[in-house]
Design an enzyme around this catalytic site. Structure first.
Site, PDB file in Angstrom:
ATOM      1  N   SER A 122       0.791  -1.237   0.000  1.00  0.00           N
ATOM      2  CA  SER A 122       0.000   0.000   0.000  1.00  0.00           C
ATOM      3  C   SER A 122       0.820   1.281   0.000  1.00  0.00           C
ATOM      4  O   SER A 122       0.246   2.374  -0.089  1.00  0.00           O
ATOM      5  CB  SER A 122      -0.959   0.009   1.203  1.00  0.00           C
ATOM      6  OG  SER A 122      -2.061  -0.832   0.964  1.00  0.00           O
ATOM      7  N   SER A 159      -5.921   3.367   4.767  1.00  0.00           N
ATOM      8  CA  SER A 159      -5.346   2.666   3.622  1.00  0.00           C
ATOM      9  C   SER A 159      -6.410   1.917   2.817  1.00  0.00           C
ATOM     10  O   SER A 159      -6.201   0.786   2.378  1.00  0.00           O
ATOM     11  CB  SER A 159      -4.245   1.691   4.072  1.00  0.00           C
ATOM     12  OG  SER A 159      -3.471   1.263   2.985  1.00  0.00           O
ATOM     13  N   LYS A 211       0.144   3.854  -2.588  1.00  0.00           N
ATOM     14  CA  LYS A 211      -0.829   4.943  -2.469  1.00  0.00           C
ATOM     15  C   LYS A 211      -0.174   6.314  -2.328  1.00  0.00           C
ATOM     16  O   LYS A 211      -0.869   7.333  -2.414  1.00  0.00           O
ATOM     17  CB  LYS A 211      -1.770   4.673  -1.296  1.00  0.00           C
ATOM     18  CG  LYS A 211      -2.634   3.424  -1.471  1.00  0.00           C
ATOM     19  CD  LYS A 211      -3.596   3.254  -0.296  1.00  0.00           C
ATOM     20  CE  LYS A 211      -4.511   2.052  -0.474  1.00  0.00           C
ATOM     21  NZ  LYS A 211      -3.871   0.778  -0.119  1.00  0.00           N
TER      22      LYS A 211
END
Length: 392
Positions: A59, A119, A62
Site C-alpha cells: 500500500s 489505507s 498509495k
C-alpha cells in the site's frame, strides 16, 4: 575530593559538548533488508541499504495515488467537495478497505482520509476511476509520473498495491522520491496523514452508519514529530513504510521495505529517523531581502527589478557552525534589451569557511522591449521638459 570530582565531571561534560559522539552511516543497523533515509528540502540521501533492488511496495503504492489526486486538485480538475460514486469494481477490492458500497457517494475529502488514514483500497480505486475514468487509465498516469520523477526502478499495475503481480514494483529510493514530491509540493497532505482516528458516515440503500478510521502508521503515537506518511503490507511485500517526521525545521523521510513484521518495520524507520536528526543541521535563506535594480541599455525601460528564483537550503552533517554562512550577490552591471521575465541576471552565492556551498539564480522580474525611435524621442522630450522646469 569534591573539588576534584567536580573538575573531572566538568571536563567530561566539556568533552561531550565539544566532541559529540558521531554515528556513521555504516554503523546504522536496521533489520529489514532494504531502506533509505532522505532529507526533504534538499533531497540529500543520508543512508541507504540495498536501495535500488525492485520489491513489492504493497500500500505504499498509495503515495503515488495521492500525489496524482493532489495534483488534480491543484489544477482544478476536481475539488475536495466533489462527490464520488463508488463503482462495483471499487467496491470489490479486498485487503484493507473502508467498505464502500456500490453506488455510495463520498466526497474527495472523505476519500483522502480513507486512503491516507485507513489505507482503503476501495477508496483508492474510486478516486482513480473518478479522475481518469478507469483504474487502468489512472495507473498509466501513475507510471508516466514516475518516469517524469526519474523513478527508474518503478512500475505500477494497480493504484492501491493489492496486487501480487511481479510487474508491480519499486525501490526505497523511488519511494523516497515520490514521498518527497508529495510532501514538498503539497504540505497540506499532513492534514490527512496525521489523523489518528476519525469517523466517516456511510449512506447507502441499507441506511446510515458510522465507520471508524484508525491510522495504520503507529509511529504517529510513538515517534516525536511524525507527520506520516504511508504503510503497506502483503504476504509478497512483507512490511513496508514511508515514514516522515519533522523536528527543528528539518523534515526526514525514512523508507523501509520487506520488514519481517510490523514492529520491526516501525523500529527500523525510527532508527533511520533518529540517525538523521542526530547528524543534520539545516541552513535556509528564504531570500526575501530586496535586490538592487539593474540598468538596461537600449530598452523602453532604463532599469529592471530582480527576483530570486527561490530559497536556498544547505544540509550539513559535519557539525559545522552554520551561523558562519556568508552570502554574496553577483549581479550584471547592466543588461541589453530585449529582456524577458525570468532571464538570468546574476546569482546569490553562499560560502562556508571560504568554500562555496551553493547558489540561487537571480532573475529579471519583467519584460523589457527594445526601444525604438519613438521611445528615444519621448525620452528626450521628457528630459527637455525637466530641464526647462529646473531652469525656471
Amino acid at each position: 575530593m569534591k573539588k576534584v570530582l567536580c573538575l573531572i565531571l566538568t571536563a567530561v561534560l566539556l568533552a561531550v559538548c565539544l566532541y559529540p559522539a558521531s554515528v556513521r552511516a555504516e554503523e546504522v543497523n536496521i533489520q529489514s533488508p532494504a531502506g533509505l533515509l532522505m532529507e526533504l528540502s534538499t533531497g540529500t540521501v543520508l543512508y541507504e541499504k540495498d536501495a535500488d533492488t525492485r520489491r513489492s511496495p504493497a500500500s505504499v503504492t498509495k503515495v503515488m495515488t495521492t500525489l496524482l489526486i493532489m495534483e488534480a486538485l491543484q489544477k482544478g480538475k476536481i475539488s475536495l467537495q466533489d462527490e464520488v460514486v463508488t463503482s462495483a469494481h471499487a467496491r470489490s477490492m479486498g485487503g484493507s478497505q473502508v467498505y464502500l458500497e456500490e453506488g455510495e457517494k463520498q466526497t474527495v475529502d472523505t476519500l483522502l482520509k480513507c486512503i491516507l488514514v485507513a489505507s482503503g483500497n476501495d477508496a483508492s480505486v474510486a478516486m482513480a476511476e473518478y479522475i481518469s475514468g478507469s483504474e487502468e487509465a489512472f495507473v498509466s498516469k501513475m507510471n508516466e509520473r514516475a518516469e517524469e520523477l526519474g523513478m527508474k526502478n518503478t512500475h505500477f499495475v494497480d493504484c492501491c498495491g493489492l496486487t501480487d503481480s511481479d510487474d508491480h514494483y519499486t525501490t526505497p529510493r523511488d519511494i523516497a522520491v515520490m514521498s518527497r514530491e508529495l510532501l514538498l509540493n503539497f504540505p497540506q497532505v499532513q492534514d490527512y496523514t496525521t489523523i489518528w482516528m476519525e469517523n466517516i458516515t456511510h449512506v447507502t440503500r441499507q441506511g446510515t452508519s458510522e465507520f471508524g478510521l484508525t491510522n495504520t502508521n503507529k509511529l504517529l503515537r510513538s515517534y516525536d514529530g511524525c507527520i506520516g506518511l504511508k504503510t503497506g503490507s502483503t504476504s509478497k511485500a512483507k512490511f513496508c513504510v514511508s515514514a516522515a517526521a519533522a523536528r527543528g525545521g528539518i523534515t526526514l523521510i525514512g523508507v523501509v521495505m520487506a520488514g519481517e513484521d510490523s514492529k520491526s518495520r516501525f523500529a527500523d524507520a525510527a532508527t533511520l529517523l533518529n540517525y538523521g536528526f542526530g547528524i543534520c543541521n539545516l541552513y535556509t535563506d528564504e531570500n526575501r531581502d530586496a535586490l538592487p535594480q539593474i540598468a538596461v541599455t537600449g530598452g523602453v525601460k532604463q532599469w529592471i527589478s530582480c527576483v530570486y528564483e527561490g530559497e536556498f537550503s544547505y544540509l550539513d552533517t559535519s557539525g559545522a557552525n552554520l551561523n558562519e554562512v556568508e552570502k554574496k550577490l553577483v549581479l550584471a552591471e547592466e543588461r541589453k534589451a530585449p529582456i524577458k521575465a525570468g532571464d538570468p541576471v546574476g546569482e546569490a552565492q553562499y560560502f562556508l569557511n571560504g568554500k562555496k556551498i551553493g547558489s540561487v539564480p537571480i532573475l529579471a522580474e519583467q519584460d523589457v522591449k527594445k526601444a525604438g525611435f519613438a521611445d528615444y524621442l519621448i525620452r528626450c522630450l521628457d528630459k527637455l521638459i525637466l530641464y526647462e522646469k529646473a531652469s525656471v
